[in-house]
Design an enzyme around this catalytic site. Structure first.
Site, PDB file in Angstrom:
ATOM      1  N   ASP A  13       0.813  -1.223   0.000  1.00  0.00           N
ATOM      2  CA  ASP A  13       0.000   0.000   0.000  1.00  0.00           C
ATOM      3  C   ASP A  13       0.838   1.261   0.000  1.00  0.00           C
ATOM      4  O   ASP A  13       0.448   2.293   0.555  1.00  0.00           O
ATOM      5  CB  ASP A  13      -0.969   0.018   1.198  1.00  0.00           C
ATOM      6  N   LYS A  16       2.481   1.887  -5.184  1.00  0.00           N
ATOM      7  CA  LYS A  16       3.195   1.310  -6.336  1.00  0.00           C
ATOM      8  C   LYS A  16       2.429   1.496  -7.633  1.00  0.00           C
ATOM      9  O   LYS A  16       3.006   1.784  -8.669  1.00  0.00           O
ATOM     10  CB  LYS A  16       3.403  -0.197  -6.144  1.00  0.00           C
ATOM     11  N   GLY A  40      -4.230  -4.272  -4.427  1.00  0.00           N
ATOM     12  CA  GLY A  40      -5.203  -3.298  -4.898  1.00  0.00           C
ATOM     13  C   GLY A  40      -4.463  -2.049  -5.322  1.00  0.00           C
ATOM     14  O   GLY A  40      -3.639  -1.533  -4.580  1.00  0.00           O
ATOM     15  N   HIS A  41      -4.696  -1.607  -6.525  1.00  0.00           N
ATOM     16  CA  HIS A  41      -4.021  -0.419  -7.024  1.00  0.00           C
ATOM     17  C   HIS A  41      -5.055   0.631  -7.371  1.00  0.00           C
ATOM     18  O   HIS A  41      -5.909   0.396  -8.212  1.00  0.00           O
ATOM     19  CB  HIS A  41      -3.226  -0.744  -8.291  1.00  0.00           C
ATOM     20  N   GLN A 223       2.107  -5.908  -3.059  1.00  0.00           N
ATOM     21  CA  GLN A 223       2.511  -6.061  -1.656  1.00  0.00           C
ATOM     22  C   GLN A 223       3.868  -5.372  -1.422  1.00  0.00           C
ATOM     23  O   GLN A 223       4.173  -4.424  -2.121  1.00  0.00           O
ATOM     24  CB  GLN A 223       2.545  -7.545  -1.246  1.00  0.00           C
TER      25      GLN A 223
HETATM   26  P1  IMP Z   1      -2.898 -12.801   1.574  1.00  0.00           P
HETATM   27  O1  IMP Z   1      -1.924 -12.244   0.603  1.00  0.00           O
HETATM   28  O2  IMP Z   1      -4.338 -12.543   1.194  1.00  0.00           O
HETATM   29  O3  IMP Z   1      -2.645 -14.242   1.885  1.00  0.00           O
HETATM   30  O4  IMP Z   1      -2.697 -12.013   2.971  1.00  0.00           O
HETATM   31  C1  IMP Z   1      -1.503 -12.161   3.723  1.00  0.00           C
HETATM   32  C2  IMP Z   1      -1.102 -10.831   4.368  1.00  0.00           C
HETATM   33  O5  IMP Z   1      -0.672  -9.929   3.365  1.00  0.00           O
HETATM   34  C3  IMP Z   1      -2.237 -10.129   5.123  1.00  0.00           C
HETATM   35  O6  IMP Z   1      -1.680  -9.430   6.222  1.00  0.00           O
HETATM   36  C4  IMP Z   1      -2.749  -9.129   4.098  1.00  0.00           C
HETATM   37  O7  IMP Z   1      -3.388  -8.041   4.709  1.00  0.00           O
HETATM   38  C5  IMP Z   1      -1.448  -8.729   3.431  1.00  0.00           C
HETATM   39  N1  IMP Z   1      -1.621  -8.243   2.058  1.00  0.00           N
HETATM   40  C6  IMP Z   1      -1.852  -8.966   0.941  1.00  0.00           C
HETATM   41  N2  IMP Z   1      -1.932  -8.177  -0.124  1.00  0.00           N
HETATM   42  C7  IMP Z   1      -1.709  -6.920   0.299  1.00  0.00           C
HETATM   43  C8  IMP Z   1      -1.632  -5.652  -0.362  1.00  0.00           C
HETATM   44  O8  IMP Z   1      -1.752  -5.523  -1.577  1.00  0.00           O
HETATM   45  N3  IMP Z   1      -1.386  -4.576   0.437  1.00  0.00           N
HETATM   46  C9  IMP Z   1      -1.192  -4.700   1.778  1.00  0.00           C
HETATM   47  N4  IMP Z   1      -1.260  -5.853   2.423  1.00  0.00           N
HETATM   48  C10 IMP Z   1      -1.515  -6.958   1.699  1.00  0.00           C
END
Ligand code: IMP
Length: 425
Positions: A13, A16, A40-41, A223
Site C-alpha cells: 500500500d 506502487k 489493490g491499485h 505487496q
Molecule cells: P494474503 O496475501 O491474502 O494471503 O494475505 C496475507 C497478508 O498480506 C495479510 O496481512 C494481508 O493483509 C497482506 N496483504 C496482501 N496483499 C496486500 C496488499 O496488496 N497490500 C497490503 N497488504 C496486503
C-alpha cells in the site's frame, strides 16, 4: 528506464500502482510478477479513479502490453470481471497477455483461505481471503492447476479430481464445510478458459524479447518487502516474493536484464492484517494518519495500522531487493504534525539494532529509537516541484535518503498524477 522493477519497500500500500502507472506512460510492457487479486491499485487520473487488483496498471495506455507473469495466481472470474469493468470505462484490455504457467485460484482455495483464518482464531494472519495462500500452497506441493492446464481438458479433469479428493476431505472432515462438485467447477472454469484463450502467451519470451529490443519494461510489484514469504515478518506475510528476486522468477528473466529497482515507500508506514509493527501509533497521531492518508484497504476496505517511518525496515528493503532509488509517497499527510519522527534503530533491553533484527521476537519487544524533525505544518498538496517544498519538508526527504542509503528520486504530495514530481539533485 529500460527494465525497471517497482517494489513496495514497506508492508504494501505504498502507492506502487501510481508510480507504475506514471512509468507506464513511456513503457512498452508492464508486467505483474507475483500475488493476485490480494493487491489493490488505485490510480487517479483527473476525476477518474481506477481500482485494479490483477490487471497491470499499464493497461490504461494503448502503447502498453500488460502482462501477468507466471509468478502470479489468477482468479479467472475476477480477471474477467476486471476486464469487463475496464471495457465499460472505455479502456480496451484486449492486449492483455497471461502466462500459461501462472497458477489458477480455484473455488476451494478461496474457501480454504476463509475457513483456515477462522480456525486460526486469534493467531489468524488477516489474509485478504482471496485464496492466495492455498493457491500458492498447491503450486509448491505440485498439486496446482496452471492456466495452460485449462486448455488440456484431460489433464485439467485429472488434476481437478485429484485435488478435490483431498480438498473435499479436508473441507468436510476438518472444517465441517460442504464438498465441492467437480463437474460444476469444471464447467465454470472451462468457460472462463474459453473467454481468456486469446490472452494466453509465453510471457517470459515476450518480456525477454522486449528487453532485448531495448524497449521499456516495468515490472509492477504488489505487496511489499515486509510481506515477502522469505524476507518479511513471517508468518504475517503473503505467500509469494514481492522482493525483486520474485520479479525474476515470476516472469522468467535474469538479473542482468534489470536496469533499476525502484522502491516505493510512504513518508510514514502502514500495514493491514496482523503481525509485528515497531513504529505503530495507537494514538491520535496514528488516527490522523489513517484519516488524512485515507488508509483503508483498496481490496478489503480494512483500516490500515499506521506509524512513523521506519528507516531500519527501509534500509532492509533496500538491501534485500537491491533498491537503486526510492519514491517517497504521501508526504502531504505529514503536513499535519508539528514534529515528525523517524525510527533509525530498534532498542531491546541493552541492545540497539541499527539493522533489521534476524530474530523476529525483537520486533515485538523492541522500542524504536527515534530522531525528531520539525514539521512544516503548511499545506503542500498543491506543490509541484521539490524546490517549492518548505525547507523542513525538503530536509525530511534528504534525511530519508541518507538513512536509506539510496537517492529519493520522486516525491508525491497528493493522489493526482501531477502531484508526483522528480527530486532534483
Ligand atoms: P494474503 O496475501 O491474502 O494471503 O494475505 C496475507 C497478508 O498480506 C495479510 O496481512 C494481508 O493483509 C497482506 N496483504 C496482501 N496483499 C496486500 C496488499 O496488496 N497490500 C497490503 N497488504 C496486503
Amino acid at each position: 528506464m529500460p527494465a525497471t522493477i517497482v517494489i513496495g519497500a514497506q508492508w504494501g500500500d505504498e502507492g506502487k500502482g501510481k508510480i507504475a502507472n506514471l512509468l507506464a506512460r513511456d513503457a512498452d510492457v508492464v508486467v505483474r510478477y507475483q500475488g493476485g487479486n490480494n493487491a489493490g491499485h488505485t490510480i487517479v487520473i483527473g476525476d477518474e479513479v481506477f481500482a485494479l487488483s490483477l490487471v497491470p496498471s499499464g493497461v490504461i495506455y494503448p502503447n502498453v502490453i500488460p502482462v501477468i507473469g507466471n509468478g502470479c495466481v489468477i482468479d479467472p472470474k475476477v480477471l474477467l470481471e476486471e476486464m469487463a469493468t475496464l471495457r465499460h470505462r472505455g479502456i480496451d484490455p484486449s492486449g492483455l497477455k497471461i502466462s500459461g504457467n501462472a497458477h489458477v485460484i480455484m473455488p476451494y482455495h478461496r474457501k480454504l483461505d476463509a475457513v483456515r483464518e477462522r480456525f486460526l482464531g486469534k493467531n489468524q494472519i488477516g489474509t485478504t481471503k482471496r485464496g492466495i495462500g492455498p493457491a500458492y500452497l498447491d503450486k509448491f506441493s505440485r498439486d496446482g492447476i496452471r492456466i495452460q492446464d485449462l486448455y488440456d481438458p484431460k489433464i485439467f479433469h485429472n488434476k481437478l479430481n485429484t485435488a478435490l479428493r483431498e480438498k473435499n476431505q479436508i473441507l468436510t472432515k476438518i472444517y465441517n464445510q460442504l464438498p465441492f462438485d467437480s463437474a460444476a467447477i469444471s464447467e465454470e472454469y472451462l468457460e472462463y478458459a474459453a473467454r481468456l484463450s486469446d490472452h494466453v502467451a509465453d510471457a517470459s519470451l515476450l518480456v525477454w524479447q522486449a528487453i532485448r529490443d531495448g524497449k521499456n519494461v516495468v515490472f509492477e510489484g504488489a505487496q511489499g518487502t515486509l510481506l515477502d514469504i522469505d524476507h518479511g515478518t513471517y508468518p504475517f506475510v503473503t505467500s509469494s516474493n514481492p522482493t525483486s528476486g520474485g520479479a525474476l522468477t515470476g516472469v522468467g528473466v535474469g538479473p542482468k536484464d534489470i536496469d533499476a529497482v525502484l522502491g516505493i515507500a510512504k513518508a510514514y508506514i502502514s500495514r493491514v492484517g496482523s503481525g509485528p509493527f515497531p513504529t505503530e501509533l495507537d494514538d491520535d497521531i496514528g488516527s490522523a494518519m489513517v484519516e488524512v492518508g485515507g488508509e483503508f484497504g483498496t481490496v478489503t476496505g480494512r483500516r490500515r495500522r499506521c506509524g512513523w517511518l521506519d528507516a531500519v525496515a527501509l534500509r532492509y528493503s533496500v538491501r534485500v531487493s537491491g533498491i537503486t532509488e526510492l519514491a517517497l509517497m504521501k508526504l502531504d499527510v505529514l503536513s499535519e504534525f508539528a514534529m515528525i519522527r523517524i525510527a533509525t534503530a530498534y532498542r531491546s533491553g541493552d541492545t540497539e539494532y541499527p539493522d533489521f533484527p534476524r530474530q523476529q521476537r525483537v520486533l515485538y519487544e523492541c522500542e524504536p529509537v527515534y530522531e525528531d524533525h520539525p514539521g512544516w505544518q503548511t499545506d503542500i498538496s498543491g506543490v509541484r516541484s521539490f524546490n517549492d517544498l518548505p525547507a523542513a519538508a525538503q530536509s525530511y526527504v534528504r534525511r530519508v535518503e541518507e538513512l536509506a542509503g539510496v537517492p529519493v528520486t520522486m516525491v508525491s504530495v497528493g493522489p493526482d498524477r501531477a502531484a508526483t514530481f522528480e527530486v532534483g539533485r
